[in-house]
Scaffold this active site. Sequence first.
Site, PDB file in Angstrom:
ATOM      1  N   TYR A 114       0.852  -1.198   0.000  1.00  0.00           N
ATOM      2  CA  TYR A 114       0.000   0.000   0.000  1.00  0.00           C
ATOM      3  C   TYR A 114       0.888   1.249   0.000  1.00  0.00           C
ATOM      4  CZ  TYR A 114      -3.233   3.502   2.010  1.00  0.00           C
ATOM      5  OH  TYR A 114      -3.969   4.631   2.259  1.00  0.00           O
TER       6      TYR A 114
HETATM    7  N1  LIG Z   1      -8.410   6.690   6.461  1.00  0.00           N
HETATM    8  C1  LIG Z   1      -7.133   7.026   6.567  1.00  0.00           C
HETATM    9  O1  LIG Z   1      -6.577   7.129   7.674  1.00  0.00           O
HETATM   10  C2  LIG Z   1      -6.339   7.345   5.332  1.00  0.00           C
HETATM   11  C3  LIG Z   1      -5.025   7.801   5.491  1.00  0.00           C
HETATM   12  C4  LIG Z   1      -4.274   8.085   4.361  1.00  0.00           C
HETATM   13  C5  LIG Z   1      -4.845   7.968   3.111  1.00  0.00           C
HETATM   14  N2  LIG Z   1      -6.119   7.522   2.964  1.00  0.00           N
HETATM   15  C6  LIG Z   1      -6.664   7.428   1.624  1.00  0.00           C
HETATM   16  O2  LIG Z   1      -7.922   8.057   1.594  1.00  0.00           O
HETATM   17  C7  LIG Z   1      -8.692   7.518   0.518  1.00  0.00           C
HETATM   18  C8  LIG Z   1     -10.096   7.199   1.015  1.00  0.00           C
HETATM   19  O3  LIG Z   1     -10.021   6.183   1.981  1.00  0.00           O
HETATM   20  P1  LIG Z   1     -11.013   6.087   3.227  1.00  0.00           P
HETATM   21  O4  LIG Z   1     -10.167   6.137   4.431  1.00  0.00           O
HETATM   22  O5  LIG Z   1     -12.135   7.035   3.067  1.00  0.00           O
HETATM   23  O6  LIG Z   1     -11.477   4.559   3.069  1.00  0.00           O
HETATM   24  P2  LIG Z   1     -12.905   3.883   2.811  1.00  0.00           P
HETATM   25  O7  LIG Z   1     -13.912   4.413   3.741  1.00  0.00           O
HETATM   26  O8  LIG Z   1     -12.626   2.429   2.812  1.00  0.00           O
HETATM   27  O9  LIG Z   1     -13.299   4.377   1.350  1.00  0.00           O
HETATM   28  C9  LIG Z   1     -12.664   3.890   0.202  1.00  0.00           C
HETATM   29  C10 LIG Z   1     -13.505   4.230  -1.013  1.00  0.00           C
HETATM   30  O10 LIG Z   1     -12.837   3.732  -2.181  1.00  0.00           O
HETATM   31  C11 LIG Z   1     -13.738   2.920  -2.919  1.00  0.00           C
HETATM   32  N3  LIG Z   1     -13.051   1.837  -3.624  1.00  0.00           N
HETATM   33  C12 LIG Z   1     -12.307   0.833  -3.090  1.00  0.00           C
HETATM   34  N4  LIG Z   1     -11.920  -0.009  -4.053  1.00  0.00           N
HETATM   35  C13 LIG Z   1     -12.425   0.465  -5.223  1.00  0.00           C
HETATM   36  C14 LIG Z   1     -12.373   0.035  -6.575  1.00  0.00           C
HETATM   37  N5  LIG Z   1     -11.739  -1.087  -6.944  1.00  0.00           N
HETATM   38  N6  LIG Z   1     -13.010   0.764  -7.508  1.00  0.00           N
HETATM   39  C15 LIG Z   1     -13.676   1.897  -7.169  1.00  0.00           C
HETATM   40  N7  LIG Z   1     -13.748   2.359  -5.924  1.00  0.00           N
HETATM   41  C16 LIG Z   1     -13.138   1.651  -4.949  1.00  0.00           C
HETATM   42  C17 LIG Z   1     -14.706   2.375  -1.866  1.00  0.00           C
HETATM   43  O11 LIG Z   1     -15.972   2.028  -2.421  1.00  0.00           O
HETATM   44  P3  LIG Z   1     -16.351   0.565  -2.942  1.00  0.00           P
HETATM   45  O12 LIG Z   1     -15.723  -0.421  -1.999  1.00  0.00           O
HETATM   46  O13 LIG Z   1     -17.837   0.602  -2.898  1.00  0.00           O
HETATM   47  O14 LIG Z   1     -15.818   0.469  -4.329  1.00  0.00           O
HETATM   48  C18 LIG Z   1     -14.870   3.585  -0.957  1.00  0.00           C
HETATM   49  O15 LIG Z   1     -15.854   4.452  -1.464  1.00  0.00           O
HETATM   50  C19 LIG Z   1      -7.896   6.328  -0.002  1.00  0.00           C
HETATM   51  O16 LIG Z   1      -7.156   6.715  -1.134  1.00  0.00           O
HETATM   52  C20 LIG Z   1      -6.955   6.025   1.141  1.00  0.00           C
HETATM   53  O17 LIG Z   1      -5.804   5.337   0.699  1.00  0.00           O
HETATM   54  C21 LIG Z   1      -6.874   7.206   4.051  1.00  0.00           C
END
Ligand SMILES: NC(=O)c1ccc[n+]([C@@H]2O[C@H](COP(=O)([O-])OP(=O)(O)OC[C@H]3O[C@@H](n4cnc5c(N)ncnc54)[C@H](OP(=O)(O)O)[C@@H]3O)[C@@H](O)[C@H]2O)c1
Length: 267
Positions: free
Chosen positions: A172
Amino acid sequence: MDDTKPTTDPSTVTPLGLLADKVAFITGAGRGIGAAAARLFAREGARVLLAARTEAQLKAVAEEIRAAGGTAEYVVCDLADAAGVRAAVDRAVHLYGRLDIAFNNGATIQRPGPLDQMPEADFDHVYEVNLKGVWRAMIAEIAAIRTTAGTGAIVNNSSVGSLMGNPELPVYGAMKRALNSLTESAAVTYGPEGIRVNAIAPGNTPTEMIRTWEAESPGLQERLTAHTPLRRAADPQEIAQAAAWLLSDRSSYVTGTVLRVDGGARA
Ligand SMILES: NC(=O)c1ccc[n+]([C@@H]2O[C@H](COP(=O)([O-])OP(=O)(O)OC[C@H]3O[C@@H](n4cnc5c(N)ncnc54)[C@H](OP(=O)(O)O)[C@@H]3O)[C@@H](O)[C@H]2O)c1
């Protein structure tokens, strides 16, 4: 020719909303940071198109935005499917007549663990979605911006985990670091035509992604909070605010940056 003339004039930005009159495409918009971004961008005046794989989540967020007076539609799309990604971006142009801005936020997490324990198929999946999926989206977005709005902005959602060794999430982290590189390269390539490309690097933000990680790594929240100078996790809205600013004309001279939004975790 005036070399100092901005492609967008910040002094003409309407005070009604940071993203007034813009059409925004947002991936991963069904929950977490992407859903917070969709709500915020709509509140700031953008017409938004939400994309992800889970229709029920997209529908719920889009209905909530419309109930609050915003303009929102959704499209089901898997970032691992090239034709689906192109069709999703084209849908924004079909619905709203143009594309101005895009937030490439959708991503998956790997099963936590050392890199020698990761099945090759899992590596390939993280690569397909978190790096190649964003590359696919950027290609379609740049084409759509070019042929409609002419100039625009893209923000990719990276991670603070891209900036350091990442023993629990090594693949990741590697894909997110590659995404920083892709962001910088795109900024250099498309800057001359007035398309800005930046990334944000969020820190700990309690969403389904973090809950999935914590299930395999008990005590994660406490450890992350202890290493964060602000001594708390982020609200997803706080991450969305940084993306909104980078997508707005207020950041008109910012491109090619990876902005940490991490409570100081990497300071
Ligand atoms: N939360 C943290 O602490 C954190 C920290 C650093 C970076 N980030 C980044 O923030 C972003 C959002 O993450 P989040 O924390 O909000 O996580 P999340 O709640 O799990 O949301 C992830 C989103 O991405 C979508 N997704 C996953 N696989 C996909 C695919 N193959 N095609 C299309 N959509 C897909 C999911 O929807 P579906 O499963 O319905 O497709 C969901 O809407 C990501 O890029 C993550 O790496 C998060």
